[in-house]
Write a protein that holds these residues in place. Structure first.
Motif, PDB file in Angstrom:
ATOM      1  N   HIS A  22       0.654  -1.230   0.351  1.00 48.59           N
ATOM      2  CA  HIS A  22      -0.083  -0.337   0.141  1.00 48.59           C
ATOM      3  C   HIS A  22       0.871   1.214  -0.293  1.00 48.59           C
ATOM      4  CE1 HIS A  22      -4.021  -1.288   1.053  1.00 48.59           C
ATOM      5  NE2 HIS A  22      -3.767  -2.237   0.510  1.00 48.59           N
ATOM      6  N   ARG A  23       2.145   1.080  -0.072  1.00 47.30           N
ATOM      7  CA  ARG A  23       3.475   2.335  -0.203  1.00 47.30           C
ATOM      8  C   ARG A  23       3.345   2.829  -1.361  1.00 47.30           C
ATOM      9  NH1 ARG A  23       8.173   0.070   1.351  1.00 47.30           N
ATOM     10  NH2 ARG A  23       7.935  -1.622   0.655  1.00 47.30           N
ATOM     11  N   CYS A  24       3.426   4.380  -1.731  1.00 48.70           N
ATOM     12  CA  CYS A  24       4.168   4.362  -3.103  1.00 48.70           C
ATOM     13  C   CYS A  24       4.772   5.383  -3.042  1.00 48.70           C
ATOM     14  CB  CYS A  24       2.478   5.034  -3.978  1.00 48.70           C
ATOM     15  SG  CYS A  24       2.812   5.448  -5.255  1.00 48.70           S
ATOM     16  N   CYS A  31      -6.175   8.138  -5.679  1.00 47.66           N
ATOM     17  CA  CYS A  31      -6.052   7.333  -5.858  1.00 47.66           C
ATOM     18  C   CYS A  31      -6.447   5.765  -5.110  1.00 47.66           C
ATOM     19  CB  CYS A  31      -4.298   7.688  -5.248  1.00 47.66           C
ATOM     20  SG  CYS A  31      -4.041   5.498  -4.546  1.00 47.66           S
ATOM     21  N   TYR A  32      -6.919   4.334  -5.320  1.00 48.30           N
ATOM     22  CA  TYR A  32      -8.045   4.356  -4.491  1.00 48.30           C
ATOM     23  C   TYR A  32      -7.318   3.618  -2.882  1.00 48.30           C
ATOM     24  CZ  TYR A  32      -4.782   0.389  -6.958  1.00 48.30           C
ATOM     25  OH  TYR A  32      -4.255  -0.486  -7.103  1.00 48.30           O
ATOM     26  N   GLU A  65       2.116   0.948  -5.448  1.00 49.92           N
ATOM     27  CA  GLU A  65       3.537   0.918  -6.153  1.00 49.92           C
ATOM     28  C   GLU A  65       4.149   0.034  -5.656  1.00 49.92           C
ATOM     29  OE1 GLU A  65       5.343   1.209  -8.810  1.00 49.92           O
ATOM     30  OE2 GLU A  65       4.004   2.072  -8.964  1.00 49.92           O
ATOM     31  N   PRO A  66       3.934  -0.972  -6.633  1.00 46.08           N
ATOM     32  CA  PRO A  66       4.835  -2.218  -6.625  1.00 46.08           C
ATOM     33  C   PRO A  66       6.305  -2.132  -6.409  1.00 46.08           C
ATOM     34  CG  PRO A  66       3.995  -2.744  -8.873  1.00 46.08           C
ATOM     35  CD  PRO A  66       2.993  -1.526  -7.545  1.00 46.08           C
ATOM     36  N   THR A 155      -5.097   4.500 -18.422  1.00 47.04           N
ATOM     37  CA  THR A 155      -4.667   6.403 -17.913  1.00 47.04           C
ATOM     38  C   THR A 155      -6.550   6.218 -17.516  1.00 47.04           C
ATOM     39  OG1 THR A 155      -3.778   6.663 -20.455  1.00 47.04           O
ATOM     40  CG2 THR A 155      -5.469   7.960 -19.608  1.00 47.04           C
ATOM     41  N   ILE A 156      -6.834   7.315 -16.411  1.00 46.54           N
ATOM     42  CA  ILE A 156      -7.730   7.186 -16.390  1.00 46.54           C
ATOM     43  C   ILE A 156      -8.137   9.352 -16.436  1.00 46.54           C
ATOM     44  CG2 ILE A 156      -8.900   8.411 -14.176  1.00 46.54           C
ATOM     45  CD1 ILE A 156      -7.236   6.344 -12.704  1.00 46.54           C
ATOM     46  N   ILE A 157      -9.383   8.662 -17.283  1.00 44.38           N
ATOM     47  CA  ILE A 157      -9.761   9.849 -17.549  1.00 44.38           C
ATOM     48  C   ILE A 157     -11.350  11.073 -16.703  1.00 44.38           C
ATOM     49  CG2 ILE A 157     -11.328  10.950 -20.442  1.00 44.38           C
ATOM     50  CD1 ILE A 157      -8.749   9.481 -20.300  1.00 44.38           C
ATOM     51  N   ALA A 158     -10.419  12.780 -16.735  1.00 42.83           N
ATOM     52  CA  ALA A 158     -11.099  13.339 -15.632  1.00 42.83           C
ATOM     53  C   ALA A 158     -11.444  13.957 -16.260  1.00 42.83           C
ATOM     54  CB  ALA A 158     -10.166  13.461 -14.710  1.00 42.83           C
TER      55      ALA A 158
END
Length: 182
Positions: A22-24, A31-32, A65-66, A155-158
């Motif tokens: 759960h680290r990034c 972020c979810y 982020e693995p 891609t997340i579209i906002a």
């Protein structure tokens, strides 16, 4: 409410998503994973489950982020040694390093999914991902092609922020592939 619970030996699925941390190294607005304090996955438990599966599957390594895990190369190598295929979903920042990519290639990994919410536009990354990440992400894409990975981009579209990036992302990927082949 009914919850489906299966023993690994009864697994009917062809793929498994494994959230290894759960680290990034980013702080994206979308972020979810709101809690970064959860301990990393115990990979020995993961390996034990993977060994019990009745057939080989595709293991998709994700997380917040693995690549922040120091043992990621070992995780990939071990999953492959058990006989499964592996993919890695990443924000791509560490993939901008040729040395990191060379080590990742040595694991036998073939498939990468790189998050590219802003194509090559820092203004979009600044809004969605809270940082100027375009150069690192494009470099990661070029490196992925140089090291002959199969690449998928996400891609997340906002609405009102980055609708235009789909067309730009196609151009960015094509240009990265061309640059990698020079």
């Amino acid at each position: 409410m009914s919850i489906l619970q299966l023993e690994p030996e009864d697994n009917p699925f062809t793929s498994l998503v494994v959230d290894v941390t759960h680290r990034c190294n980013m702080a994206c607005a979308n972020c979810y994973i709101p809690n970064r304090e959860i301990p990393d996955m115990d990979v020995e438990k993961l390996y034990a489950i993977l060994r019990r599966l009745p057939k080989r599957i595709y293991v998709r390594i994700i997380g917040a982020e693995p690549t922040v895990r120091n043992d990621l190369f070992e995780i990939i190598t071990n999953i492959k040694s058990i006989g499964h295929k592996v993919s890695l979903t990443t924000n791509g920042l560490k993939l901008a390093s040729p040395n990191y990519m060379a080590e990742l290639k040595k694991t036998g990994l073939k498939l990468l999914l790189i998050s590219m919410n802003g194509a090559d536009d820092d203004s979009v990354y600044q809004v969605l991902d809270n940082g100027p990440y375009a150069k690192l992400k494009v470099t990661a894409l070029i490196n992925a092609f140089k090291y002959n990975f199969t690449v998928n981009t996400g891609t997340i579209i906002a609405k009102g922020t980055n609708e235009f990036t789909i067309r730009e992302q196609v151009k960015t990927v094509v240009n990265a592939a061309k640059e990698a082949n020079h």
